[in-house]
Scaffold this active site. Structure first.
Site, PDB file in Angstrom:
ATOM      1  N   HIS A  27      -5.953   9.247  -2.432  1.00 32.74           N
ATOM      2  CA  HIS A  27      -6.724   9.470  -1.113  1.00 32.74           C
ATOM      3  C   HIS A  27      -6.002  10.445  -0.048  1.00 32.74           C
ATOM      4  O   HIS A  27      -6.503  10.394   0.877  1.00 32.74           O
ATOM      5  CB  HIS A  27      -7.149   8.219  -0.695  1.00 32.74           C
ATOM      6  CG  HIS A  27      -6.231   7.166  -0.233  1.00 32.74           C
ATOM      7  ND1 HIS A  27      -5.904   6.142  -1.001  1.00 32.74           N
ATOM      8  CD2 HIS A  27      -5.281   7.200   0.750  1.00 32.74           C
ATOM      9  CE1 HIS A  27      -5.039   5.369  -0.659  1.00 32.74           C
ATOM     10  NE2 HIS A  27      -4.799   5.934   0.552  1.00 32.74           N
ATOM     11  N   ASP A  29      -7.714   1.956   1.798  1.00 27.94           N
ATOM     12  CA  ASP A  29      -7.406   3.000   2.710  1.00 27.94           C
ATOM     13  C   ASP A  29      -7.909   4.284   2.351  1.00 27.94           C
ATOM     14  O   ASP A  29      -7.674   5.419   2.649  1.00 27.94           O
ATOM     15  CB  ASP A  29      -5.825   3.377   2.695  1.00 27.94           C
ATOM     16  CG  ASP A  29      -5.528   4.207   3.960  1.00 27.94           C
ATOM     17  OD1 ASP A  29      -6.415   4.194   4.989  1.00 27.94           O
ATOM     18  OD2 ASP A  29      -4.440   4.970   3.920  1.00 27.94           O
ATOM     19  N   ASP A  69       1.256   4.718  -0.589  1.00 26.37           N
ATOM     20  CA  ASP A  69       0.678   5.935  -0.830  1.00 26.37           C
ATOM     21  C   ASP A  69       1.064   6.948  -1.982  1.00 26.37           C
ATOM     22  O   ASP A  69       2.655   7.263  -1.773  1.00 26.37           O
ATOM     23  CB  ASP A  69       0.472   7.059   0.257  1.00 26.37           C
ATOM     24  CG  ASP A  69      -0.390   6.204   1.347  1.00 26.37           C
ATOM     25  OD1 ASP A  69      -1.477   5.828   0.944  1.00 26.37           O
ATOM     26  OD2 ASP A  69      -0.216   6.459   2.516  1.00 26.37           O
ATOM     27  N   HIS A  94       0.829  -1.392   0.104  1.00 25.80           N
ATOM     28  CA  HIS A  94      -0.127  -0.012  -0.043  1.00 25.80           C
ATOM     29  C   HIS A  94       0.950   1.395  -0.083  1.00 25.80           C
ATOM     30  O   HIS A  94       0.974   1.818   1.261  1.00 25.80           O
ATOM     31  CB  HIS A  94      -0.849   0.097   1.155  1.00 25.80           C
ATOM     32  CG  HIS A  94      -2.008   1.232   1.385  1.00 25.80           C
ATOM     33  ND1 HIS A  94      -2.867   1.538   0.255  1.00 25.80           N
ATOM     34  CD2 HIS A  94      -1.845   2.244   2.169  1.00 25.80           C
ATOM     35  CE1 HIS A  94      -3.062   2.732   0.460  1.00 25.80           C
ATOM     36  NE2 HIS A  94      -2.821   3.217   1.707  1.00 25.80           N
TER      37      HIS A  94
END
Length: 1004
Positions: free
Chosen positions: A577, A373, A263, A261
């Site tokens: 996000h 997320d 970002d 994950h």
């Protein structure tokens, strides 16, 4: 009994931490180290390897914030190490245990081949499986001095979040660059003990736990602490029976997938994410090479594209691992975007751009949407997922809810149109699993579908800042494959899990409506310029496609496929996000605003070129109105442009203020610049509650318990300052026939100027606001107390609207004290409605109050915040908003008013009118007109039903139409469309249905 447990576990933990783990790399010799500290931005690896290197020593400080230092490590394997596994251990000066949130590096061989990353949890690099002895060693490390912004200084304001303000002082000090012997039996012993220690901690005081504890004591008795490598095998033999006991037949089944994950930006800029992806994927490719069954999943086509462009040597390893079925492209989106604020068309492009990349590069179309997320999920998503061909949806963020525990882990999620998508939340409540005993036990214990379903997913690896899965996690998974007292763990593609879960739950429970996250509510407001840029860019992209399509079909102008794709991809990236929600460092948002400006400028150029081609050379004054194209035959004119039959706006001064009227509505503005009355003249209804004042700016103290840029907690309402002070007030009717009142206010450290506008023929009191904002930890809202007994608010979402109750009967409703909107929010009772429209706002709240039996529904738009972490300058400076009060309206009219406020008409000179290429009549709105992604020249038209009712629509294409079909959102053909006698195409639409049409066309 408890004393015995404590003695055994305490002994095992200390021996593991202080003796066994250090002995994994027990014998070592130092390497020679040389370095080159770059003065500026990172450089390509080939250039880094060719640098001139200066000798240095371990213990030397290095790395100003965001700097890059290249290290060269050289040495020779001692001859006595022949036949041993040799590794390098590199400690760059790691000062926390969290990978991805501090310094990290990528290791290269002299020929430029990437090896793997190094970070606090992954400090080793393989040199030789079986050394010959005496061979030379040469490796290079591209080390990034990313500052620690979160781990041990959470929520403190810092200037380190932008290279323009960060400190030039070195942040790190190297600790170790050693050539070592890797002791495989010691490593395995460490894993044996760690797994059993964590397992027994989750077990009741029964036979299984006691036998594990006895095995641990026996193993530690067999281990000579001064001769650990020599006695590790004996210790492991004592543990073998405990590790060989099989799991129960009914044990929970965990489908593990390697994960990181990463970002796409957060506490690091986008440029650093490019390197983070390269570092992590190199390590994962290396781990795949060293294992038989491990699989690693990564979403976000953007991240693959970065590797392909910037690290082609890493890309080759990814391509090979994907082909082997071990590296799994997941999710099918361009990035793991926010799903609450982007338009429906932007979400479609997240899917279409993502799936196109995966198909073209790998021949793979991911079957599910992977969003662990994001900060809540729009109820429009199920339809969009299904119409894009996705079969399942995965997230876990709703486990972060502050108040209510979500009732399902595997279920059907139903959206606003009735579409359902099979959905899973991992019951271990994390997307960064270590497969710890606590996590595995939690998954088994919490799984809410245990009666019928057998398993759940575990995304395994260090994440957010990258890192991914470690060999320790792989070793843990191997021990948990079939172990008594534990869930069974196996590496598995999520597709396989979802196929099995769907079979186990043919009548899965259903959740209807939005997946509202009871946390991170302030992400709807933080970093206003970023949100404003997004809204404007989305509308400009759709407008550019509209006019460019018409120019291609009518005038033979080349359609700018590549330029539009590139611009869409830039905007889609910024919908990640942690970017669009306003939760990244200053550097990220500074660059986002700059990117939006460049995107807007390029789109304006495309639009100008297309319109000129359509209008031709001439001196006629023409109007090109994208809103008219969107709204079709029912479209109103652009705000502020009067027509002959409309009553002129008037402005009357009274003792108390000013009355603005235009034959449709009458608005009273007090000398405080507040709206005291807003009357719909056709019914006589006043929209403003008796004795109340609207357009009231309110300033709240805003210091949440946690997560400054993310959160607003309910107690913010307890302290409020109404901003009533007036510095200046001016009223006039301008040459355009619009009545205007301008009010200027100062408060605290800030100033605000509002211009209230009523145009002829408009039911909207439009407000243009400019705020010079210099507050700290404050929240600015604007309140409209409305005389409407509304049971629901109706807020625009993607391709439709969602209702939310105005009461707080239950904890679920009370938790929604800050909610989302797009261009409008409406409150309505039978026969009368009032809406707020806006050009750049996404958050609002509702308060319901009763006095003397009269209900007042107060809507408040959320305008600005001033959190100090991670960007201490959030929203500072001049900020602009446009919003409006629509008086006496319906859902259809509120939708139109929201569109008109966001899509301005254009004036140009030419020879002929610019008529729409596509017109829609009836109960549908046009979403987009474009040429097909496959470069075929086909025309693609998307429309939707916006009001939640069954409707018919007629679509006309002003061109010679050949074949006509409905398609998926990815423009794949579905059903043929037959034209009516007049050449139009008639459609029947279900409530909130999105329909995509594809036409072969000839030039007009």
């Amino acid at each position: 009994m408890h004393d015995d447990i404590t003695l055994t576990t305490g002994r095992a933990r200390r021996v593991l931490d202080e003796r066994i783990l250090p002995a994994t790399h027990g014998v070592s010799v130092p390497l020679e180290v040389a370095w080159n500290e770059l003065p500026g931005e990172p450089i390509p690896p080939a250039e880094g390897l060719a640098l001139e290197y200066t000798p240095t020593v371990v213990g030397m400080p290095w790395g100003p914030a965001w700097g890059t230092t290249w290290f060269r490590l050289t040495g020779k394997v001692p001859t006595e190490w022949a036949g041993r596994r040799i590794e390098i251990v590199a400690d760059l000066g790691f000062d926390t245990n969290m990978p991805g949130f501090q310094c990290e590096g990528l290791v290269y061989r002299p020929d430029g081949t990437p090896v793997k990353s190094i970070n606090p949890r992954n400090q080793w690099v393989l040199v030789a499986e079986s050394a010959a002895g005496g061979e030379p060693v040469e490796l290079y490390v591209e080390a990034a001095a990313n500052p620690v912004l979160l781990d041990y200084h959470p929520f403190l304001p810092t200037q380190e979040g932008d290279i323009l303000t960060s400190s030039p002082k070195p942040l790190y000090t190297t600790r170790r660059f050693d050539l070592t012997v890797f002791e495989p039996q010691v490593h395995e012993l460490g894993l044996d003990i760690a797994v059993l220690l964590e397992l027994q901690a989750e077990l009741p005081e029964g036979p299984r736990r006691m036998r594990i504890l006895q095995a641990l004591d026996d193993a530690l008795d067999a281990l000579d602490l001064q001769r650990i490598p020599e006695t590790a095998a004996s210790a492991r033999a004592a543990l073998a029976p405990a590790l060989a006991a099989p799991a129960d037949a009914s044990a929970h089944r965990i489908s593990a997938v390697g994960h990181a994950h990463i970002d796409s930006a957060w506490l690091w800029p986008v440029r650093e994410t490019v390197r983070k992806v390269a570092r992590t994927t190199s390590s994962m490719a290396d781990l795949i090479d060293q294992t038989d069954d491990f699989v690693y999943g990564m979403s976000s086509a953007q991240q693959y594209a970065w590797v392909k462009e910037h690290r082609p040597e890493v890309w080759k390893r990814i391509v090979a691992a994907v082909a082997a079925g071990r590296f799994l492209p997941l999710g099918g989106m361009w990035v793991e975007s926010d799903t609450v604020m982007p338009t429906g068309e932007a979400l479609v492009r997240q899917f279409s751009q993502g799936q196109r990349f995966f198909r073209e590069e790998f021949g793979i179309a991911p079957r599910g949407v992977w969003l662990p997320d994001s900060f809540g999920y729009s109820p429009a998503l199920p339809q969009l997922m299904r119409r894009a061909g996705f079969e399942w949806f995965f997230t876990q963020k709703i486990s972060w809810n502050q108040v209510n525990t979500f009732p399902h882990h595997t279920f059907l999620w139903e959206g606003i149109d009735g579409s359902q998508v099979f959905t899973h939340f991992p019951p271990m409540d994390t997307y960064n699993s270590r497969l710890s005993g606590e996590e595995v036990a939690k998954a088994s214990r919490q799984f809410r579908e245990n009666r019928r379903a057998t398993g759940s997913i575990a995304p395994v690896g260090w994440g957010d800042g990258g890192g991914g899965t470690t060999r320790e996690m792989v070793g843990t998974a191997a021990r948990l494959a079939d172990l008594e007292g534990s869930a069974r763990v196996a590496w598995e593609h999520p597709d396989a899990f979802f196929e099995r879960a769907r079979a186990e739950l043919p009548n899965a429970p259903v959740w209807v409506g939005e997946l509202y996250l009871e946390l991170h509510r302030a992400t709807l407001t933080s970093q206003h310029r970023t949100k404003q840029g997004n809204r404007r860019a989305e509308h400009l992209l759709i407008e550019a496609e509209l006019w460019c399509s018409a120019a291609a079909v009518r005038a033979g102008v080349d359609y700018p496929y590549e330029r539009l794709d590139a611009l869409w991809q830039q905007v889609l990236l910024l919908q990640f996000h942690d970017i669009l929600p306003g939760t990244s460092i200053a550097w990220v948002h500074r660059e986002a605003v700059e990117t939006y400006a460049r995107v807007a400028a390029e789109l304006e150029g495309l639009i100008e070129t297309a319109l000129q081609a359509l209008a031709g050379e001439g001196d006629r004054v023409l109007v090109a109105n994208p809103a008219a194209a969107t709204l079709g035959a029912t479209a109103a004119h652009a705000i502020g442009a009067a027509t002959a039959h409309e009553t002129a706006a008037t402005l009357t001064e009274t003792a108390d203020g000013f009355v603005l009227a235009n034959g449709l509505v009458s608005v009273t503005v007090s000398r405080d610049g507040l709206v005291t009355s807003a009357i719909d003249l056709s019914t006589g209804r006043d929209a403003i509650a008796p004795g109340r004042e609207a357009n009231l700016l309110q300033l709240h103290q805003d210091f949440p318990n946690m997560w400054d840029a993310w959160d607003v907690d309910r107690f913010y309402r307890n302290r409020v300052e109404d901003l009533r002070g007036v510095d200046a007030l001016d009223a006039r009717i301008d040459a355009d026939g619009v009545a205007r009142v301008t009010v200027r206010r100062s408060f605290s450290q800030s100033t605000v100027e509002q211009t209230l506008e009523l145009a002829p023929g408009s039911r909207t009191l439009a407000i243009a606001q400019s705020t010079d904002w210099h507050e700290t930890e404050k929240f600015l809202k604007v309140a409209f107390p409305l005389d409407v007994r509304a049971e629901h608010t109706v807020a625009e979402t993607q391709f439709g609207a969602q209702k939310r109750v105005t009461h707080t009967n239950t904890s679920w409703e009370a938790a929604k004290f800050e909610t989302s909107m797009h261009r409008f929010v409406l409150v309505e009772e039978p026969g009368f409605g009032v809406a707020l429209v806006n050009d750049s706002v996404y958050g609002y709240d509702t308060e319901r109050s009763v006095a003397d039996g009269e209900v007042t529904t107060t809507l408040r738009l959320s305008l600005l915040r001033a959190p100090r972490f991670p960007d201490p300058e959030t929203d500072q400076g001049v900020q602009t908003h446009r919003y409006g009060l629509v008086i006496g309206t319906t859902l259809t009219e509120a939708t139109q008013a929201g569109i008109l406020l966001n899509q301005d008409a254009r004036t140009l000179h030419g020879a002929q009118e610019v008529a729409p290429l596509v017109a829609v009549e009836g109960g549908a709105l046009l979403s987009s007109v474009k040429l097909a992604d496959d470069r075929s020249g086909d025309l693609v038209v998307r429309l939707y039903e916006p009001a939640g009712r069954r409707a018919t629509a007629r679509v006309r294409v002003d061109a010679a139409v050949g074949e006509a079909r409905t398609t998926t959102l990815l423009e794949e053909p579905l059903d043929a469309l037959a034209a009516a006698e007049d050449g139009a195409f008639d459609l029947a639409l279900a409530p909130f249905e999105v329909r995509t049409l594809r036409f072969t066309v000839g030039r007009v």
